[in-house]
Design a protein around this motif. Sequence first.
Motif, short mmCIF file in Angstrom:
data_model
loop_
_atom_site.label_atom_id
_atom_site.label_comp_id
_atom_site.label_asym_id
_atom_site.label_seq_id
_atom_site.Cartn_x
_atom_site.Cartn_y
_atom_site.Cartn_z
N LEU A 135 -39.87 74.71 -78.75
CA LEU A 135 -39.18 74.11 -77.62
C LEU A 135 -37.91 73.38 -78.00
O LEU A 135 -37.13 72.97 -77.15
CB LEU A 135 -40.11 73.12 -76.92
N THR A 162 -37.49 79.49 -76.49
CA THR A 162 -38.65 79.56 -75.60
C THR A 162 -38.86 80.98 -75.11
O THR A 162 -39.98 81.48 -75.07
CB THR A 162 -38.46 78.61 -74.40
N ARG A 165 -46.93 78.08 -71.15
CA ARG A 165 -46.86 76.77 -70.50
C ARG A 165 -45.41 76.27 -70.45
O ARG A 165 -44.95 75.71 -69.45
CB ARG A 165 -47.75 75.76 -71.25
N ALA A 166 -44.71 76.46 -71.56
CA ALA A 166 -43.32 76.00 -71.61
C ALA A 166 -42.46 76.71 -70.57
O ALA A 166 -41.65 76.10 -69.88
CB ALA A 166 -42.75 76.20 -73.01
N GLU A 197 -43.41 75.48 -67.09
CA GLU A 197 -42.82 74.16 -66.76
C GLU A 197 -41.35 74.29 -66.42
O GLU A 197 -40.82 73.59 -65.57
CB GLU A 197 -42.99 73.19 -67.93
N ARG A 198 -40.69 75.20 -67.10
CA ARG A 198 -39.26 75.33 -66.86
C ARG A 198 -38.97 76.04 -65.53
O ARG A 198 -38.06 75.67 -64.82
CB ARG A 198 -38.61 76.10 -68.01
N ALA A 202 -45.50 65.62 -73.87
CA ALA A 202 -44.27 66.03 -73.20
C ALA A 202 -43.19 64.96 -73.29
O ALA A 202 -42.01 65.26 -73.32
CB ALA A 202 -44.56 66.33 -71.73
N ARG A 230 -41.59 65.26 -76.98
CA ARG A 230 -40.96 66.46 -77.52
C ARG A 230 -39.69 66.80 -76.74
O ARG A 230 -39.59 66.56 -75.55
CB ARG A 230 -41.94 67.62 -77.51
N ARG A 287 -37.19 68.75 -74.61
CA ARG A 287 -37.32 69.84 -73.64
C ARG A 287 -35.98 70.02 -72.97
O ARG A 287 -35.84 69.91 -71.77
CB ARG A 287 -38.40 69.48 -72.62
N TRP A 329 -35.33 72.91 -70.06
CA TRP A 329 -36.05 72.72 -68.80
C TRP A 329 -35.53 71.46 -68.13
O TRP A 329 -35.32 71.43 -66.92
CB TRP A 329 -37.54 72.77 -69.07
#
Lengths: 193, 228
Positions: free
Chosen positions: A8, A18, A31-32, A35-36, B82, B85, B87, B90
């Motif tokens: 990630l 990803t 899952r990643a 979520e995005r 979460a 980390r 991200r 996203w």
Amino acid sequence: MPAGVTVLTGASNTVDETTKSFVAGEQGALRAVYERYAPAVLRVASASLPSRADAEDVVQTTFVTAWRSRESFDPAKGSLLVWLLTIARRRSIDVLRSRTRDENVVKALHHADGGAADEPARPDQVVDRMVVLEAIGELPPQQRQVLLLAFYDDLTHEQIATNTGLPLGTVKSHLRRGMARLRQRWEVDGGTR
Amino acid sequence: MAHADPELLTLLALGEPAPDESTEDHLRTCTECRSELAALREVTAIGRETRAERDLPMPSERVWAGIAAETGQSAEPAPVIALARPRRRWRAFLAVAAAAAIVGAAGSIAVDRITTPVTTEQVLAKTDLARLTAAPGSARGTASVVRTADRTVLRISVDGMPAPDGLYQVWLFDGTATMIPLGVLTNGQTDMPIPDAIDLRTYPVVDVSAQRLGQQEHGTSMLQGKLS
């Protein structure tokens, strides 16, 4: 488990980590990706399906289908986002077809289409918005900020310069580059549909 | 005549007026520039429409549970990890919402903190706090500027946030560069005094960030809203 976390961290210009780990079927990747993109997939499903429950069912089917057929995803042909949204649109149409046998739902759909005060966007328009929204999110922060001041606040380049303290030339160049980038993404991803 | 300058076409597509007649003349006759402009206008229209799409909700929890069951994934959403980390992508996707909230420092809030007569408490400005992408679907909050008998406070309340790895910090943000730390957020509702020196017209954005313990700089934005 660590694999799912480390993938990630990267975000490259081409195919990001990803997406790669998703195609490779790595743990945590689904899952990643969920979520995005789940909000965008739900949005597109909701554009054709008036029932939230139906739209959520489509989200579920979309991610399950995508995961199972992930090896058929070709990043050269378009982004993972658009691939998911395309699956979601097809699934939504399937659901609609099965529902149109039911008189009541036909009415409901007709109602959803009909010229309400603020007309709902068509699914293909929503896909375009998602593509452009993702592209906006990937712009360098200052470019993004300048472009959003123009888009959302309807400021002229001179007003943007005043508001941000950036030189006029920089503002104009941010606008041009940002817009060119959005256009490129939109044209590339529009071509896959 | 040479083709129109790409920067100029961009400005025209955004709705700014043509700077001179020669540009208009050129556009009337040049198909290439016209189609270029038409494409940029289309991108502008979609770009403007994204405003309505910035705060899209996650599907309900049962959707991920169903996906996990069908694909043999762990159903655990692991919200605490979460926080720690990175991200970026996203976040970037919907953090557009945050970027959008920063605009308009030009001052839409007519807050007069000095001359308003105060009997009890008075709400001078408020905002819902929108969930940014680092925050779980359940996260929400509100913030209001409240004038009490002897001071002005930011009253902030949040709900549905995961237990932080470190702590949550509240900031006022001018939308471009400067963030002022107001205080540490604990559960439920907290009042944070706003120093008189801070003009809320300059710092209209309320930001709640996740911070590592000891982290000086602004961490990861979780919730944001613009006072009005």
